[in-house]
Design a protein around this motif. Sequence first.
Motif, PDB file in Angstrom:
ATOM      1  N   GLN A  66       0.834  -1.214   0.000  1.00 25.40           N
ATOM      2  CA  GLN A  66       0.000   0.000   0.000  1.00 25.40           C
ATOM      3  C   GLN A  66       0.863   1.257   0.000  1.00 25.40           C
ATOM      4  OE1 GLN A  66      -2.056  -1.323   3.564  1.00 25.40           O
ATOM      5  NE2 GLN A  66      -4.006  -1.240   2.462  1.00 25.40           N
ATOM      6  N   LEU A  67       1.888   1.252   0.857  1.00 26.89           N
ATOM      7  CA  LEU A  67       2.747   2.439   0.937  1.00 26.89           C
ATOM      8  C   LEU A  67       3.445   2.696  -0.392  1.00 26.89           C
ATOM      9  CD1 LEU A  67       4.420   2.183   4.466  1.00 26.89           C
ATOM     10  CD2 LEU A  67       2.832   3.927   3.668  1.00 26.89           C
ATOM     11  N   PHE A  68       3.938   1.637  -1.013  1.00 29.34           N
ATOM     12  CA  PHE A  68       4.646   1.780  -2.288  1.00 29.34           C
ATOM     13  C   PHE A  68       3.737   2.485  -3.306  1.00 29.34           C
ATOM     14  CE2 PHE A  68       6.464   0.584  -6.350  1.00 29.34           C
ATOM     15  CZ  PHE A  68       7.823   0.637  -6.107  1.00 29.34           C
ATOM     16  N   HIS A  69       2.496   2.046  -3.333  1.00 22.24           N
ATOM     17  CA  HIS A  69       1.526   2.636  -4.241  1.00 22.24           C
ATOM     18  C   HIS A  69       1.295   4.128  -3.936  1.00 22.24           C
ATOM     19  CE1 HIS A  69      -2.115   2.811  -6.709  1.00 22.24           C
ATOM     20  NE2 HIS A  69      -2.593   3.561  -5.747  1.00 22.24           N
ATOM     21  N   TRP A  70       1.095   4.435  -2.659  1.00 23.46           N
ATOM     22  CA  TRP A  70       0.842   5.837  -2.298  1.00 23.46           C
ATOM     23  C   TRP A  70       2.054   6.704  -2.584  1.00 23.46           C
ATOM     24  CZ3 TRP A  70      -3.654   7.905  -1.787  1.00 23.46           C
ATOM     25  CH2 TRP A  70      -4.739   7.167  -1.316  1.00 23.46           C
ATOM     26  N   LEU A  71       3.227   6.180  -2.259  1.00 19.46           N
ATOM     27  CA  LEU A  71       4.448   6.971  -2.446  1.00 19.46           C
ATOM     28  C   LEU A  71       4.703   7.273  -3.907  1.00 19.46           C
ATOM     29  CD1 LEU A  71       5.262   6.297   0.539  1.00 19.46           C
ATOM     30  CD2 LEU A  71       7.550   5.846  -0.332  1.00 19.46           C
ATOM     31  N   TYR A  72       4.740   6.205  -4.694  1.00 20.42           N
ATOM     32  CA  TYR A  72       5.287   6.355  -6.049  1.00 20.42           C
ATOM     33  C   TYR A  72       4.222   6.431  -7.135  1.00 20.42           C
ATOM     34  CZ  TYR A  72       9.510   4.972  -3.586  1.00 20.42           C
ATOM     35  OH  TYR A  72      10.556   4.906  -2.710  1.00 20.42           O
ATOM     36  N   HIS A  73       3.031   5.973  -6.861  1.00 18.09           N
ATOM     37  CA  HIS A  73       1.999   6.088  -7.880  1.00 18.09           C
ATOM     38  C   HIS A  73       1.182   7.355  -7.670  1.00 18.09           C
ATOM     39  CE1 HIS A  73      -0.460   4.475 -11.103  1.00 18.09           C
ATOM     40  NE2 HIS A  73      -1.492   4.987 -10.454  1.00 18.09           N
ATOM     41  N   ARG A  74       0.911   7.655  -6.411  1.00 17.71           N
ATOM     42  CA  ARG A  74       0.080   8.827  -6.123  1.00 17.71           C
ATOM     43  C   ARG A  74       0.898  10.037  -5.698  1.00 17.71           C
ATOM     44  NH1 ARG A  74      -5.738   7.351  -5.780  1.00 17.71           N
ATOM     45  NH2 ARG A  74      -5.958   9.355  -4.759  1.00 17.71           N
ATOM     46  N   GLY A  75       2.157   9.828  -5.328  1.00 19.20           N
ATOM     47  CA  GLY A  75       2.988  10.964  -4.907  1.00 19.20           C
ATOM     48  C   GLY A  75       2.565  11.527  -3.571  1.00 19.20           C
ATOM     49  N   GLU A  76       1.902  10.710  -2.761  1.00 20.38           N
ATOM     50  CA  GLU A  76       1.381  11.203  -1.487  1.00 20.38           C
ATOM     51  C   GLU A  76       2.506  11.274  -0.452  1.00 20.38           C
ATOM     52  OE1 GLU A  76      -1.973  12.334  -0.849  1.00 20.38           O
ATOM     53  OE2 GLU A  76      -0.521  13.113   0.590  1.00 20.38           O
ATOM     54  N   GLU A  80      -1.990  10.729   6.574  1.00 17.66           N
ATOM     55  CA  GLU A  80      -3.426  10.926   6.828  1.00 17.66           C
ATOM     56  C   GLU A  80      -4.256  10.771   5.550  1.00 17.66           C
ATOM     57  OE1 GLU A  80      -5.617  11.004   9.250  1.00 17.66           O
ATOM     58  OE2 GLU A  80      -3.866  10.530  10.472  1.00 17.66           O
ATOM     59  N   ALA A  81      -3.640  11.042   4.412  1.00 19.29           N
ATOM     60  CA  ALA A  81      -4.385  10.962   3.142  1.00 19.29           C
ATOM     61  C   ALA A  81      -4.415   9.543   2.579  1.00 19.29           C
ATOM     62  CB  ALA A  81      -3.757  11.914   2.132  1.00 19.29           C
ATOM     63  N   MET A  82      -3.716   8.631   3.235  1.00 12.87           N
ATOM     64  CA  MET A  82      -3.641   7.253   2.708  1.00 12.87           C
ATOM     65  C   MET A  82      -4.863   6.486   3.195  1.00 12.87           C
ATOM     66  SD  MET A  82       0.435   6.619   2.959  1.00 12.87           S
ATOM     67  CE  MET A  82       1.561   7.870   2.329  1.00 12.87           C
ATOM     68  N   GLY A  91      -1.614   7.064  12.030  1.00 10.37           N
ATOM     69  CA  GLY A  91      -0.922   7.753  13.124  1.00 10.37           C
ATOM     70  C   GLY A  91       0.360   7.014  13.493  1.00 10.37           C
ATOM     71  N   TRP A  92       0.250   5.711  13.525  1.00  8.10           N
ATOM     72  CA  TRP A  92       1.410   4.875  13.870  1.00  8.10           C
ATOM     73  C   TRP A  92       2.542   5.117  12.863  1.00  8.10           C
ATOM     74  CZ3 TRP A  92       4.146   0.901  11.470  1.00  8.10           C
ATOM     75  CH2 TRP A  92       4.933   0.095  12.295  1.00  8.10           C
ATOM     76  N   MET A  93       2.170   5.191  11.598  1.00 13.94           N
ATOM     77  CA  MET A  93       3.167   5.437  10.533  1.00 13.94           C
ATOM     78  C   MET A  93       3.792   6.827  10.706  1.00 13.94           C
ATOM     79  SD  MET A  93       2.897   3.175   7.697  1.00 13.94           S
ATOM     80  CE  MET A  93       1.977   1.683   7.463  1.00 13.94           C
ATOM     81  N   ALA A  94       2.923   7.817  10.915  1.00 13.48           N
ATOM     82  CA  ALA A  94       3.419   9.201  10.970  1.00 13.48           C
ATOM     83  C   ALA A  94       4.381   9.411  12.144  1.00 13.48           C
ATOM     84  CB  ALA A  94       2.245  10.175  11.053  1.00 13.48           C
ATOM     85  N   GLU A  95       4.197   8.621  13.207  1.00 15.46           N
ATOM     86  CA  GLU A  95       5.135   8.751  14.332  1.00 15.46           C
ATOM     87  C   GLU A  95       6.517   8.225  13.977  1.00 15.46           C
ATOM     88  OE1 GLU A  95       3.534   6.692  17.722  1.00 15.46           O
ATOM     89  OE2 GLU A  95       1.769   8.009  17.689  1.00 15.46           O
ATOM     90  N   ARG A  96       6.552   7.273  13.067  1.00 19.84           N
ATOM     91  CA  ARG A  96       7.825   6.586  12.791  1.00 19.84           C
ATOM     92  C   ARG A  96       8.463   6.943  11.458  1.00 19.84           C
ATOM     93  NH1 ARG A  96       4.477   4.037  15.790  1.00 19.84           N
ATOM     94  NH2 ARG A  96       5.226   2.748  17.526  1.00 19.84           N
ATOM     95  N   PHE A  97       7.645   7.380  10.520  1.00 24.96           N
ATOM     96  CA  PHE A  97       8.154   7.564   9.156  1.00 24.96           C
ATOM     97  C   PHE A  97       7.778   8.923   8.585  1.00 24.96           C
ATOM     98  CE2 PHE A  97       7.076   3.007   9.680  1.00 24.96           C
ATOM     99  CZ  PHE A  97       8.364   2.510   9.659  1.00 24.96           C
ATOM    100  N   VAL A  98       8.503   9.311   7.569  1.00 34.47           N
ATOM    101  CA  VAL A  98       8.105  10.451   6.740  1.00 34.47           C
ATOM    102  C   VAL A  98       8.299  10.046   5.285  1.00 34.47           C
ATOM    103  CG1 VAL A  98       8.698  12.316   8.342  1.00 34.47           C
ATOM    104  CG2 VAL A  98      10.428  11.434   6.780  1.00 34.47           C
ATOM    105  N   SER A 192      -9.039   0.354 -10.966  1.00 37.28           N
ATOM    106  CA  SER A 192      -8.692  -0.930 -10.376  1.00 37.28           C
ATOM    107  C   SER A 192      -7.741  -0.859  -9.195  1.00 37.28           C
ATOM    108  CB  SER A 192      -8.043  -1.806 -11.444  1.00 37.28           C
ATOM    109  OG  SER A 192      -6.818  -1.212 -11.783  1.00 37.28           O
ATOM    110  N   THR A 193      -7.125   0.291  -8.960  1.00 35.90           N
ATOM    111  CA  THR A 193      -6.148   0.308  -7.872  1.00 35.90           C
ATOM    112  C   THR A 193      -6.812   0.013  -6.533  1.00 35.90           C
ATOM    113  OG1 THR A 193      -6.449   2.647  -7.651  1.00 35.90           O
ATOM    114  CG2 THR A 193      -4.611   1.931  -8.998  1.00 35.90           C
ATOM    115  N   ALA A 194      -8.110   0.286  -6.411  1.00 38.01           N
ATOM    116  CA  ALA A 194      -8.894  -0.086  -5.245  1.00 38.01           C
ATOM    117  C   ALA A 194      -8.283   0.397  -3.939  1.00 38.01           C
ATOM    118  CB  ALA A 194      -9.056  -1.606  -5.178  1.00 38.01           C
ATOM    119  N   ALA A 195      -7.454   1.416  -4.049  1.00 36.98           N
ATOM    120  CA  ALA A 195      -6.775   1.866  -2.845  1.00 36.98           C
ATOM    121  C   ALA A 195      -7.687   2.748  -1.995  1.00 36.98           C
ATOM    122  CB  ALA A 195      -5.517   2.622  -3.222  1.00 36.98           C
ATOM    123  N   ALA A 196      -8.235   3.744  -2.620  1.00 42.86           N
ATOM    124  CA  ALA A 196      -9.015   4.705  -1.854  1.00 42.86           C
ATOM    125  C   ALA A 196     -10.461   4.237  -1.715  1.00 42.86           C
ATOM    126  CB  ALA A 196      -8.982   6.053  -2.562  1.00 42.86           C
TER     127      ALA A 196
END
Length: 427
Positions: A66-76, A80-82, A91-98, A192-196
Amino acid sequence: MGAVMQSAANPIMPIPGLIDPVPVPRAVTPRADGRTDLLGLSRPQIKSVLEEAGLDAKAAKLRSKQLFHWLYHRGETDFEAMTDLAKPMRGWMAERFVVGRPQVVEAQVSTDGTRKWLLRSDDGQDYEMVFIPDADRGTLCVSSQVGCTLNCRFCHTGTMRLVRNLTPGEIVGQVMLARDALGEWPKGNMGSTAAASPDDEDEDAPQYSPDGRMLTNIVMMGMGEPLYNFEHVRDALKVVMDGDGLALSRRRITLSTSGVIPMMARASEEIGVNLAVSLHAVTKEVRDELVPINKKYGIEELLQACADYPKASNARRITFEYVMIKDKNDSDDDARELVRLIRKYKLPAKVNLIPFNPWPGTYYECSAPERILSFSSIVFEGGISAPVRTPRGRDIMAACGQLKSASEKKSRAELDRLAEEKQAALG
Ligand code: SAH
Ligand code: SF4
């Protein structure tokens, strides 16, 4: 190629520049706030940082996808927008990653539409990237190193000392930033990405149209010698080519080398993009002067390595770059010799004639337009396509060979001070 490959790994014959002179942690850039920057990481790398942070293997696998898709396909860049991640997970991600981006120090636009960005890394190194829009394509010229060890005499970057190799994140970051700047991340319904979840979709958002993009091609022709930063360039380009992410076809990516022969076979096998070779001369004497790496890896060996390149990857024609310098390499005899050499090695080749781009302090001059035309016709009559490249972005020093950042102005003491500050910030 076996023997040549071995020499790359042979410690008796070290290749200058292959070893990063400033060893800093690479794949995952440490940050002052302790979080991990995901920019530039591959799916398996994202999975492993998620596991290190405490997710079990199954969850880490799903989330990395999921992250790979948001990062590189959506540029997010905002967790919070994922929207396919549960709220607590965001929230857990935002505490640990950017999800970072290179810092933009300066952005310039040429009268011909070429854009140049001066970027800055976390440790204060400056490097440049250039976007060249054309009627039918848009090419991003990406840097692989801050400076260059090779000192080609006609190249502005060559007058800098090598400061350091760029990380995969810094290389991929250039492409991400260009997409940001051009506003080219898909929004709205992606089928088809069915992400959002449907609730989060903006109905008025434009539909995703891969064909409508301006950024269509990438050339590794910015600052630095990409084959002296092989692993990082390879890892970065793999992320850029991944079909679930930025999804640029390898046919639209070109790697330019000054002729680092021992790495060419690996480039073919492990990256497989188009190859451009900076030839620039047809005699040992002149190439030794213009492209000093020629003293180590000569013209004939280079052409043989080129002949071997497409076999390994089925890559398309090799492009030979040939800078047109007045009274240096631009005679009719040079053109005829070029045809002879390309024929001798039966190379599926094209020659790109680049009018020399001047820069402050250079003593070379560009060949006269009639000379360039005469040279081009001889090569063309020899059955080899030889277009003359139109200089782009000269007014903002964005043309081939004009890139140079201020990084070299930092003294060793300043660099040490910056490193200490960073270390202190990291605790
Ligand atoms: N280091 C790699 C890629 C970066 S340079 C290489 O040398 O191939 C990209 C291209 O610009 C190379 O072909 C390089 O030789 C060419 N170049 C360098 N200085 C130039 C100048 N002043 N005018 C025109 N082309 C130049
Ligand atoms: Fe380096 Fe390429 Fe410039 Fe030569 S032409 S100094 S290899 S960037």
